[in-house]
Write an enzyme that holds these catalytic residues in place. Structure first.
Site, PDB file in Angstrom:
ATOM      1  N   HIS A 178       0.884  -1.165   0.000  1.00 40.32           N
ATOM      2  CA  HIS A 178       0.000   0.000   0.000  1.00 40.32           C
ATOM      3  C   HIS A 178       0.921   1.214   0.000  1.00 40.32           C
ATOM      4  O   HIS A 178       1.697   1.399   0.929  1.00 40.32           O
ATOM      5  CB  HIS A 178      -0.870  -0.040   1.252  1.00 40.32           C
ATOM      6  CG  HIS A 178      -1.690   1.193   1.477  1.00 40.32           C
ATOM      7  ND1 HIS A 178      -3.071   1.185   1.411  1.00 40.32           N
ATOM      8  CD2 HIS A 178      -1.350   2.471   1.800  1.00 40.32           C
ATOM      9  CE1 HIS A 178      -3.538   2.393   1.681  1.00 40.32           C
ATOM     10  NE2 HIS A 178      -2.514   3.188   1.916  1.00 40.32           N
ATOM     11  N   ASP A 303     -10.214  -4.804  -3.704  1.00 41.85           N
ATOM     12  CA  ASP A 303     -10.027  -4.109  -2.424  1.00 41.85           C
ATOM     13  C   ASP A 303     -11.356  -4.072  -1.664  1.00 41.85           C
ATOM     14  O   ASP A 303     -11.755  -3.059  -1.094  1.00 41.85           O
ATOM     15  CB  ASP A 303      -9.476  -2.702  -2.629  1.00 41.85           C
ATOM     16  CG  ASP A 303      -9.005  -2.048  -1.330  1.00 41.85           C
ATOM     17  OD1 ASP A 303      -8.976  -2.728  -0.291  1.00 41.85           O
ATOM     18  OD2 ASP A 303      -8.666  -0.842  -1.354  1.00 41.85           O
TER      19      ASP A 303
END
Length: 423
Positions: A178, A303
């Site tokens: 991330h 996600d």
């Protein structure tokens, strides 16, 4: 238990052939143009439907242990099965953090008990998933973790990421990052673009994403680690990764269905449009689509990030970051990318079924005798409307609510067992 799927258009090689598929003992036993029904326990007539290797989502939040009011491993995997997924990689945003064997076992115990499809958990990169400080024991976790990620937190310190990549490479595993520079966020919560300015919101600049990707690509080249970039959303990210690949960096990446089909012009004053990274500009969307075309973007991951209704009811400014996506991904992508002629169906199946397995070294991905029977049956003519009230996920916040779609999964087989059916 034996199951015969008759007359489906099977994804074989890089095309489709009409075949019968006999499933026995969890595997594809026989693949032929004509298999007798005699002695078979269950027969599924699948003419005009497409049989593909079950989808794999390499970026899913199952929320358990620790946050089961948002989602559980049972509800999340049921939702995944409904969407055609036979495997998901669960992110480490849980409590306890999977930063040790004890921490990750708290999750795998529930997976073993409740999951209806394959779940491969990530361990964190740093202790406590803090994005700084002490790194985990990569060698101790390598056999139980699919990879290592501090998802939700960018690793802020260059030396920490260098150490993590060095140790991860020694362990023969993948870093799934991330990317977010905290010092550039300034309290932002949507893209720092036209909608943000017009509606007086606080913006997240694109540099907060791509500057960390640029750093990580340099470190990945230095260490040789397999570096995977989570949920890219900016045009600069695509360009950096494209150049890194050309320069020999072992880098792969993902983006989400919402980034390929929406931009900040589509925003509404509703928490179901709030996710991290945010919906970016039309230019960014076009760059991502080009990245899909030229292979810079390897896989599409949802996600899937469920929250409670209360957490998503506070508009763009106050709602929690994250939307759900497992039950809508194929329909959205087939309708917007394949039906429009932008990419062929085989390309989409590659990005949802084949490449994720190759990148994360997961079983399956082929319809062939002897292969594990992890399969999804797609009805490409099925027209449907996105209604969150019908979701199996506990999460209801989706930017696709009300969309009219074409193409839906109608049967999911995992390890030879039917785990979802809507024929």
């Amino acid at each position: 238990m034996t199951t015969l799927i008759k007359g489906a258009l099977c994804y074989i090689g890089d095309g489709f052939q009409q075949m019968d598929v006999l499933i026995k003992d969890g595997k594809i036993d026989t693949l032929s143009t004509s298999i007798s029904k005699n002695g078979v326990d269950a027969v599924i007539i699948a003419q005009d439907k497409y049989l593909v290797p079950g989808f794999v989502d390499v970026h899913v939040h199952l929320r358990q242990p620790g946050f089961s009011y948002k989602e559980t491993i049972k509800t999340g995997t049921l939702a995944a099965a409904a969407g055609g997924y036979t495997a998901v990689c669960s992110m480490p945003n849980v409590n306890p953090v999977p930063d040790s064997l004890e921490g990750i076992k708290a999750q795998t115990d529930i997976i073993d008990r409740d999951a209806v499809i394959n779940v491969y958990p990530f361990a964190s990169i740093t202790k406590g998933r803090q994005g700084k400080g002490e790194t985990v024991d990569f060698n101790a976790l390598k056999d139980i973790a699919v990879g290592f990620s501090d998802d939700g937190t960018g690793v802020q310190d260059d030396d920490v990421m260098l150490k993590a990549m060095t140790e991860c490479e020694k362990a023969g595993k993948i870093i799934s990052a991330h990317c977010e520079v905290n010092s550039l966020l300034h309290g932002g919560y949507i893209h720092d673009g036209e909608y943000c300015k017009e509606h007086h919101h606080k913006g997240i600049c694109s540099a907060s994403e791509y500057e960390q990707i640029e750093r990580d690509c340099r470190l990945a080249k230095k260490t040789g680690v397999h570096y995977h970039v989570c949920h890219i959303s900016t045009k600069e990210s695509v360009d950096i990764i494209r150049k890194a690949k050309a320069g020999g960096v072992n880098v792969t990446c993902e983006t989400g269905p919402h980034y390929l089909t929406m931009c900040d012009k589509d925003l509404q004053e509703d928490g179901r449009f709030k996710m991290n990274p945010p919906l970016r500009s039309e230019q960014d969307k076009q760059a991502l689509l080009q990245g899909v075309l030229d292979g810079t973007i390897d896989v599409i991951a949802t996600d899937h990030a469920p929250h409670s209704q209360e957490e998503k009811s506070k508009g763009l400014a106050g709602s929690a970051m994250g939307v759900v996506g497992l039950e809508t991904a194929f329909g959205v992508l087939y309708t917007k990318l394949v039906k429009t002629g932008f990419i062929p169906l085989t390309k989409l199946i590659g990005m949802m079924s084949v490449k994720p397995r190759q990148i994360f070294d997961l079983p399956g991905g082929k319809i062939a005798e002897g292969e594990v029977a992890d399969l999804a049956l797609l009805d490409l003519d099925k027209k449907w409307s996105v209604n969150p009230d019908e979701f199996l996920s506990m999460g209801r916040a989706t930017p696709f609510e009300g969309w009219q779609l074409c193409g839906k999964n109608v049967l999911t087989v995992c390890k030879g067992e039917i785990v979802y059916e809507a024929l």
